[in-house]
Design a protein around this motif. Sequence first.
Motif, mmCIF file in Angstrom:
data_model
loop_
_atom_site.group_PDB
_atom_site.id
_atom_site.type_symbol
_atom_site.label_atom_id
_atom_site.label_comp_id
_atom_site.label_asym_id
_atom_site.label_seq_id
_atom_site.Cartn_x
_atom_site.Cartn_y
_atom_site.Cartn_z
ATOM 1 N N GLY A 114 -42.684 41.400 -17.885
ATOM 2 C CA GLY A 114 -41.862 41.162 -16.703
ATOM 3 C C GLY A 114 -40.632 42.032 -16.610
ATOM 4 O O GLY A 114 -39.679 41.689 -15.911
ATOM 5 N N ARG A 115 -40.637 43.175 -17.298
ATOM 6 C CA ARG A 115 -39.480 44.086 -17.273
ATOM 7 C C ARG A 115 -39.919 45.485 -16.833
ATOM 8 O O ARG A 115 -41.118 45.796 -16.794
ATOM 9 C CB ARG A 115 -38.820 44.158 -18.655
ATOM 10 N N ASP A 116 -38.922 46.300 -16.514
ATOM 11 C CA ASP A 116 -39.183 47.673 -16.106
ATOM 12 C C ASP A 116 -38.293 48.603 -16.927
ATOM 13 O O ASP A 116 -37.219 49.024 -16.489
ATOM 14 C CB ASP A 116 -38.893 47.854 -14.605
ATOM 15 N N PRO A 117 -38.724 48.945 -18.158
ATOM 16 C CA PRO A 117 -37.842 49.703 -19.062
ATOM 17 C C PRO A 117 -37.605 51.158 -18.659
ATOM 18 O O PRO A 117 -36.655 51.776 -19.139
ATOM 19 C CB PRO A 117 -38.581 49.633 -20.405
ATOM 20 N N GLN A 118 -38.463 51.737 -17.806
ATOM 21 C CA GLN A 118 -38.312 53.155 -17.431
ATOM 22 C C GLN A 118 -38.188 54.020 -18.690
ATOM 23 O O GLN A 118 -37.242 54.801 -18.863
ATOM 24 C CB GLN A 118 -37.085 53.339 -16.536
ATOM 25 N N ALA A 119 -39.173 53.894 -19.571
ATOM 26 C CA ALA A 119 -39.083 54.517 -20.891
ATOM 27 C C ALA A 119 -39.468 55.988 -20.904
ATOM 28 O O ALA A 119 -39.079 56.708 -21.834
ATOM 29 C CB ALA A 119 -39.963 53.746 -21.876
ATOM 30 N N VAL A 120 -40.225 56.453 -19.913
ATOM 31 C CA VAL A 120 -40.733 57.834 -19.966
ATOM 32 C C VAL A 120 -39.610 58.860 -20.086
ATOM 33 O O VAL A 120 -39.644 59.713 -20.986
ATOM 34 C CB VAL A 120 -41.636 58.124 -18.751
ATOM 35 N N PRO A 121 -38.581 58.840 -19.218
ATOM 36 C CA PRO A 121 -37.528 59.846 -19.375
ATOM 37 C C PRO A 121 -36.772 59.716 -20.691
ATOM 38 O O PRO A 121 -36.320 60.729 -21.255
ATOM 39 C CB PRO A 121 -36.605 59.599 -18.176
ATOM 40 N N VAL A 122 -36.627 58.493 -21.198
ATOM 41 C CA VAL A 122 -35.915 58.300 -22.465
ATOM 42 C C VAL A 122 -36.703 58.902 -23.627
ATOM 43 O O VAL A 122 -36.168 59.650 -24.456
ATOM 44 C CB VAL A 122 -35.651 56.798 -22.721
ATOM 45 N N VAL A 123 -38.009 58.594 -23.688
ATOM 46 C CA VAL A 123 -38.837 59.129 -24.769
ATOM 47 C C VAL A 123 -38.936 60.643 -24.674
ATOM 48 O O VAL A 123 -38.919 61.353 -25.691
ATOM 49 C CB VAL A 123 -40.237 58.482 -24.735
ATOM 50 N N ARG A 124 -39.014 61.162 -23.455
ATOM 51 C CA ARG A 124 -39.048 62.616 -23.297
ATOM 52 C C ARG A 124 -37.774 63.265 -23.828
ATOM 53 O O ARG A 124 -37.825 64.310 -24.489
ATOM 54 C CB ARG A 124 -39.238 62.967 -21.817
ATOM 55 N N ALA A 125 -36.629 62.657 -23.550
ATOM 56 C CA ALA A 125 -35.358 63.203 -24.038
ATOM 57 C C ALA A 125 -35.304 63.172 -25.560
ATOM 58 O O ALA A 125 -34.858 64.135 -26.203
ATOM 59 C CB ALA A 125 -34.194 62.421 -23.444
ATOM 60 N N VAL A 126 -35.763 62.065 -26.155
ATOM 61 C CA VAL A 126 -35.797 61.961 -27.618
ATOM 62 C C VAL A 126 -36.730 63.026 -28.200
ATOM 63 O O VAL A 126 -36.425 63.654 -29.225
ATOM 64 C CB VAL A 126 -36.247 60.545 -28.045
ATOM 65 N N ALA A 127 -37.867 63.248 -27.547
ATOM 66 C CA ALA A 127 -38.818 64.248 -28.028
ATOM 67 C C ALA A 127 -38.222 65.654 -27.978
ATOM 68 O O ALA A 127 -38.445 66.463 -28.884
ATOM 69 C CB ALA A 127 -40.103 64.188 -27.202
ATOM 70 N N LEU A 128 -37.468 65.959 -26.928
ATOM 71 C CA LEU A 128 -36.833 67.278 -26.852
ATOM 72 C C LEU A 128 -35.786 67.457 -27.938
ATOM 73 O O LEU A 128 -35.636 68.549 -28.513
ATOM 74 C CB LEU A 128 -36.209 67.472 -25.467
ATOM 75 N N LEU A 129 -35.048 66.391 -28.246
ATOM 76 C CA LEU A 129 -34.097 66.452 -29.355
ATOM 77 C C LEU A 129 -34.834 66.665 -30.676
ATOM 78 O O LEU A 129 -34.419 67.477 -31.514
ATOM 79 C CB LEU A 129 -33.279 65.158 -29.396
ATOM 80 N N LEU A 130 -35.939 65.940 -30.846
ATOM 81 C CA LEU A 130 -36.747 66.117 -32.052
ATOM 82 C C LEU A 130 -37.301 67.532 -32.127
ATOM 83 O O LEU A 130 -37.359 68.134 -33.216
ATOM 84 C CB LEU A 130 -37.883 65.094 -32.058
ATOM 85 N N LEU A 131 -37.706 68.087 -30.989
ATOM 86 C CA LEU A 131 -38.221 69.451 -30.966
ATOM 87 C C LEU A 131 -37.164 70.434 -31.453
ATOM 88 O O LEU A 131 -37.469 71.347 -32.241
ATOM 89 C CB LEU A 131 -38.666 69.815 -29.553
#
Length: 491
Positions: A341-358
């Motif tokens: 029942g929530r809308d975390p909008q996680a895609v942009p957050v995970v993408r940002a974390v992945a770019l930092l990891l990159l």
Amino acid sequence: MTAPGASLSRYAGLLGAVLLAVAGYLGGALPDAPLGVTPASIWRTPDGPATLTCWLIGTVLLVGAWWSLREGAPSTRWAYVTAGLWALPLLVAPPLGSRDVYSYACQGWTYAHGVDPYTVGVAAAGCPWLDTVAPIWRDTPAPYGPVFVLLAALAVGLGGGLTGTLVSLRIIAVAGLLLAALCVPGLARAAGLPTRRAVWLLLACPLVGVHLVGGAHNDAVMLGLLLCGLLIVVRRPGRPAALLLAGALLGLAVTVKATAVVVVPFAALAAVHGRHTVRALLRDGGWLAGGLLAALLVTSALSGLGFGWVGGLTRSGDSEQWTSPPTAVGLVVDYAGAFAGRDPQAVPVVRAVALLLLAIVLVVLWLRAWRDRRAWDGPAPARARVALHGAGPALAATVVLSPVFHPWYATWPLALLALTAARTAWFVLPAGAATFLALPDGTNLARFTKAPGAVAMTALLLFLLLRVWQNGLNRSSHRRFDAQDRARTWL
């Protein structure tokens, strides 16, 4: 004499390429093909069953033939001839696997008619071929550098109409591949690996035939310039004039597609002649950087476009597909949130974390390459391999951790891993699998398998992370037992 198995692979792959070309004529990315179709709707068209059957069988034959000789073709010449045979049917086929070539045509038309393609999309510019462009890219600025925009405008000028422009763009792509083909043997010899294997893995790869030849993607031009620059670096390290030229070629590659910049720090390591010190790196790497910077400044100034293309790169993530691992993880989190029942909008957050990891991964890979290069005291070819060994994994990490993945992106790391990697299956298998992600008209199968694909990709990532963790524990245990054995021996 060629082994019977190799001859069978050659002609099975040729039959596969012919079937793919037939599928292209029946239902490829033709100018008047309907957009927004699904695999089911393609099947219901009059030629749909024949199109999909030819495409599937052709892809299986081509990938299978390539895979069967992944450890190397019988000879370098045999590999060149076979790759050329496979490319011929695709060279005369309609655009395959993507509609990006129509975006190139409209971006070239936009620039040729005095409009900045970095400030407006092709729809606002009034491109007469707008109906051929995929809707998602009609209102986005061009994400490519000024060199490719100039090449696209040249194709428009030479071609006149749409058909001529498409032919010109394909010729440009093939020219990039021919440049890469000329450089592969020299780079393979410098890396101390068989040229027959390197030529086969890159030039006969189905992704290269289907997407770089058939789809006329600008990745072919980027790879040609990139490999040419690297070849000059490994053959003429420490020579200012050669390094300036190599840097300029690398800069031109960056101004086609910015991804090429990932390779530049590793090329700087290969540019050092003799003993590796910080001073030597600054001296020889400085010449390389000077050539690159000059290419960026000159092309930006001559085109009159400046660096506006950098802003266009931010729009490449508009598409959300599970084929990008960070996007897949974000989608799974969003699905779990919706279930709760929530809308975390996680895609942009995970993408940002992945770019930092990159960014962290790229630094670690470069530092490891620097350490190994300083410690190596072997012959020159082996030194080149040590210096460039990190560039392939760096491009692989860039592909894996980027917000978007398209099948032809796999050709970036493939080009360098074919030259440096001792084992082949770990990168050949994903490259072969990526060939099955697109249909001849450019329909991306990832669009229609979003939820199951995201779950499967996330599960695969968890499995791989678990294997890496277990391997780390095993290595740690072996080191502890070895230390104990040495201690007992000493006592």
